[in-house]
Write a protein that holds these residues in place. Sequence first.
Motif, PDB file in Angstrom:
ATOM      1  N   ALA B  19     -20.146 -55.895 -21.972  1.00  0.00           N
ATOM      2  CA  ALA B  19     -19.913 -55.926 -23.420  1.00  0.00           C
ATOM      3  C   ALA B  19     -18.745 -55.021 -23.793  1.00  0.00           C
ATOM      4  CB  ALA B  19     -21.179 -55.494 -24.165  1.00  0.00           C
ATOM      5  N   PHE B  20     -18.725 -53.796 -23.235  1.00  0.00           N
ATOM      6  CA  PHE B  20     -17.616 -52.895 -23.527  1.00  0.00           C
ATOM      7  C   PHE B  20     -16.291 -53.459 -23.026  1.00  0.00           C
ATOM      8  CE2 PHE B  20     -19.241 -49.385 -25.707  1.00  0.00           C
ATOM      9  CZ  PHE B  20     -20.483 -49.036 -25.204  1.00  0.00           C
ATOM     10  N   SER B  21     -16.311 -54.058 -21.856  1.00  0.00           N
ATOM     11  CA  SER B  21     -15.093 -54.659 -21.302  1.00  0.00           C
ATOM     12  C   SER B  21     -14.591 -55.789 -22.185  1.00  0.00           C
ATOM     13  CB  SER B  21     -15.359 -55.177 -19.890  1.00  0.00           C
ATOM     14  OG  SER B  21     -15.782 -54.135 -19.037  1.00  0.00           O
ATOM     15  N   THR B  22     -15.501 -56.588 -22.700  1.00  0.00           N
ATOM     16  CA  THR B  22     -15.101 -57.697 -23.572  1.00  0.00           C
ATOM     17  C   THR B  22     -14.517 -57.178 -24.876  1.00  0.00           C
ATOM     18  OG1 THR B  22     -16.882 -59.029 -22.626  1.00  0.00           O
ATOM     19  CG2 THR B  22     -15.875 -59.847 -24.630  1.00  0.00           C
ATOM     20  N   ILE B  23     -15.098 -56.110 -25.414  1.00  0.00           N
ATOM     21  CA  ILE B  23     -14.569 -55.517 -26.649  1.00  0.00           C
ATOM     22  C   ILE B  23     -13.159 -54.992 -26.412  1.00  0.00           C
ATOM     23  CG2 ILE B  23     -14.858 -53.603 -28.272  1.00  0.00           C
ATOM     24  CD1 ILE B  23     -17.891 -53.936 -27.929  1.00  0.00           C
ATOM     25  N   GLN B  24     -12.941 -54.316 -25.280  1.00  0.00           N
ATOM     26  CA  GLN B  24     -11.593 -53.832 -24.960  1.00  0.00           C
ATOM     27  C   GLN B  24     -10.623 -54.984 -24.766  1.00  0.00           C
ATOM     28  OE1 GLN B  24     -11.994 -51.330 -21.523  1.00  0.00           O
ATOM     29  NE2 GLN B  24     -12.257 -49.471 -22.763  1.00  0.00           N
ATOM     30  N   TYR B  25     -11.064 -56.048 -24.120  1.00  0.00           N
ATOM     31  CA  TYR B  25     -10.219 -57.217 -23.897  1.00  0.00           C
ATOM     32  C   TYR B  25      -9.812 -57.849 -25.216  1.00  0.00           C
ATOM     33  CZ  TYR B  25      -8.885 -61.847 -22.188  1.00  0.00           C
ATOM     34  OH  TYR B  25      -8.204 -63.005 -21.925  1.00  0.00           O
ATOM     35  N   ARG B  26     -10.744 -57.937 -26.128  1.00  0.00           N
ATOM     36  CA  ARG B  26     -10.420 -58.496 -27.447  1.00  0.00           C
ATOM     37  C   ARG B  26      -9.426 -57.620 -28.184  1.00  0.00           C
ATOM     38  NH1 ARG B  26     -13.194 -62.757 -29.838  1.00  0.00           N
ATOM     39  NH2 ARG B  26     -12.280 -62.062 -31.811  1.00  0.00           N
ATOM     40  N   GLY B  27      -9.553 -56.277 -28.027  1.00  0.00           N
ATOM     41  CA  GLY B  27      -8.589 -55.379 -28.645  1.00  0.00           C
ATOM     42  C   GLY B  27      -7.190 -55.613 -28.106  1.00  0.00           C
ATOM     43  N   GLU B  28      -7.094 -55.807 -26.794  1.00  0.00           N
ATOM     44  CA  GLU B  28      -5.783 -56.089 -26.204  1.00  0.00           C
ATOM     45  C   GLU B  28      -5.238 -57.426 -26.683  1.00  0.00           C
ATOM     46  OE1 GLU B  28      -6.849 -53.769 -22.001  1.00  0.00           O
ATOM     47  OE2 GLU B  28      -6.453 -55.936 -22.040  1.00  0.00           O
ATOM     48  N   LEU B  29      -6.093 -58.429 -26.847  1.00  0.00           N
ATOM     49  CA  LEU B  29      -5.633 -59.735 -27.343  1.00  0.00           C
ATOM     50  C   LEU B  29      -5.117 -59.620 -28.775  1.00  0.00           C
ATOM     51  CD1 LEU B  29      -8.314 -62.259 -25.993  1.00  0.00           C
ATOM     52  CD2 LEU B  29      -5.988 -61.888 -25.168  1.00  0.00           C
ATOM     53  N   LYS B  30      -5.762 -58.770 -29.569  1.00  0.00           N
ATOM     54  CA  LYS B  30      -5.300 -58.586 -30.948  1.00  0.00           C
ATOM     55  C   LYS B  30      -3.915 -57.971 -30.968  1.00  0.00           C
ATOM     56  CE  LYS B  30      -9.678 -58.192 -33.443  1.00  0.00           C
ATOM     57  NZ  LYS B  30     -10.613 -57.271 -34.164  1.00  0.00           N
ATOM     58  N   ILE B  31      -3.675 -57.021 -30.066  1.00  0.00           N
ATOM     59  CA  ILE B  31      -2.346 -56.389 -29.999  1.00  0.00           C
ATOM     60  C   ILE B  31      -1.287 -57.416 -29.607  1.00  0.00           C
ATOM     61  CG2 ILE B  31      -0.969 -54.693 -28.734  1.00  0.00           C
ATOM     62  CD1 ILE B  31      -3.512 -52.979 -28.507  1.00  0.00           C
ATOM     63  N   MET B  32      -1.640 -58.271 -28.643  1.00  0.00           N
ATOM     64  CA  MET B  32      -0.697 -59.303 -28.189  1.00  0.00           C
ATOM     65  C   MET B  32      -0.709 -60.539 -29.083  1.00  0.00           C
ATOM     66  SD  MET B  32      -0.996 -59.049 -24.045  1.00  0.00           S
ATOM     67  CE  MET B  32      -2.758 -59.292 -23.978  1.00  0.00           C
ATOM     68  N   GLU B  33      -1.561 -60.510 -30.116  1.00  0.00           N
ATOM     69  CA  GLU B  33      -1.660 -61.615 -31.082  1.00  0.00           C
ATOM     70  C   GLU B  33      -1.960 -62.941 -30.381  1.00  0.00           C
ATOM     71  OE1 GLU B  33       1.832 -61.639 -33.467  1.00  0.00           O
ATOM     72  OE2 GLU B  33       1.314 -59.782 -34.510  1.00  0.00           O
ATOM     73  N   GLU B  34      -2.947 -62.897 -29.502  1.00  0.00           N
ATOM     74  CA  GLU B  34      -3.391 -64.097 -28.799  1.00  0.00           C
ATOM     75  C   GLU B  34      -4.830 -64.411 -29.182  1.00  0.00           C
ATOM     76  OE1 GLU B  34      -0.661 -63.470 -24.762  1.00  0.00           O
ATOM     77  OE2 GLU B  34      -2.830 -63.667 -24.625  1.00  0.00           O
ATOM     78  N   GLN B  35      -5.201 -65.669 -28.989  1.00  0.00           N
ATOM     79  CA  GLN B  35      -6.555 -66.118 -29.318  1.00  0.00           C
ATOM     80  C   GLN B  35      -7.513 -65.795 -28.174  1.00  0.00           C
ATOM     81  OE1 GLN B  35      -7.753 -67.542 -32.107  1.00  0.00           O
ATOM     82  NE2 GLN B  35      -5.777 -67.357 -33.126  1.00  0.00           N
ATOM     83  N   PHE B  36      -8.762 -65.547 -28.550  1.00  0.00           N
ATOM     84  CA  PHE B  36      -9.796 -65.295 -27.537  1.00  0.00           C
ATOM     85  C   PHE B  36     -10.375 -66.633 -27.089  1.00  0.00           C
ATOM     86  CE2 PHE B  36     -13.044 -63.026 -25.323  1.00  0.00           C
ATOM     87  CZ  PHE B  36     -14.213 -63.760 -25.462  1.00  0.00           C
ATOM     88  N   THR B  37     -10.251 -66.937 -25.807  1.00  0.00           N
ATOM     89  CA  THR B  37     -10.810 -68.188 -25.282  1.00  0.00           C
ATOM     90  C   THR B  37     -12.045 -67.945 -24.423  1.00  0.00           C
ATOM     91  OG1 THR B  37      -9.299 -68.038 -23.412  1.00  0.00           O
ATOM     92  CG2 THR B  37      -8.589 -69.367 -25.311  1.00  0.00           C
TER      93      THR B  37
END
Lengths: 106, 101
Positions: B19-37
């Motif tokens: 869960a923590f890893s997924t939250i961090q991954y989503r944070g990185e996607l937001k920075i790169m302005e990419e969609q979560f798939t």
Amino acid sequence: MINVFTTMISHITLSLFCFNFWCCSRTFLSIIGGVIAGIWGFTGFTGFVFYFVVMLAASFGLAAKAKFSADSYFDSWNRVLLDGILGGLMSFVLFWTFAYDIVHIF
Amino acid sequence: MGLGFVVGIIGGFLIAHAAFSTIQYRGELKIMEEQFTGPPFNVVIELLVGLGLCLWAGLAVPTKFLSILPHSDENRVVSLPANLDLWFSTTEGRCFHPIQI
């Protein structure tokens, strides 16, 4: 007559003993499945499919624990395969939405 | 039963880490302005391993099943010995006298 009555009571008691433990297991696995579905990001129909996959695995595990002879430990195969599935669905949905909100929204 | 608890706790920690890893991954996607798939492959593996461990714990922690068959060797119920003090009699009630027409 007393022996028949005692046998009936022991049969029912032991069946409930096995059934109560099995309900706790299904509830626990429903919660775990809901959390995993929320973390994974499942939405809509996919989440419910995942729930039934988890319940199928749980039923298989229970049947294996009963050495594939459920008649020796339960009243019928329905208790092994079907009982507790709909009750666990509510717990699954609760923790599914909870985990999804924490991981993907907040 | 103790091993089942430990395995279940390890499975819970794996799921929490995922869960923590997924939250961090989503944070990185937001920075790169990419969609979560979907979560990364290693997080998916971690989730499946955690699910497997919790599944095993959920089945192993409850004690083994007891046979409900009356003549099974696993049955702990002891049949009552012959006890002359326990008996019951069926009484044929004769509180109503037959009606004589």
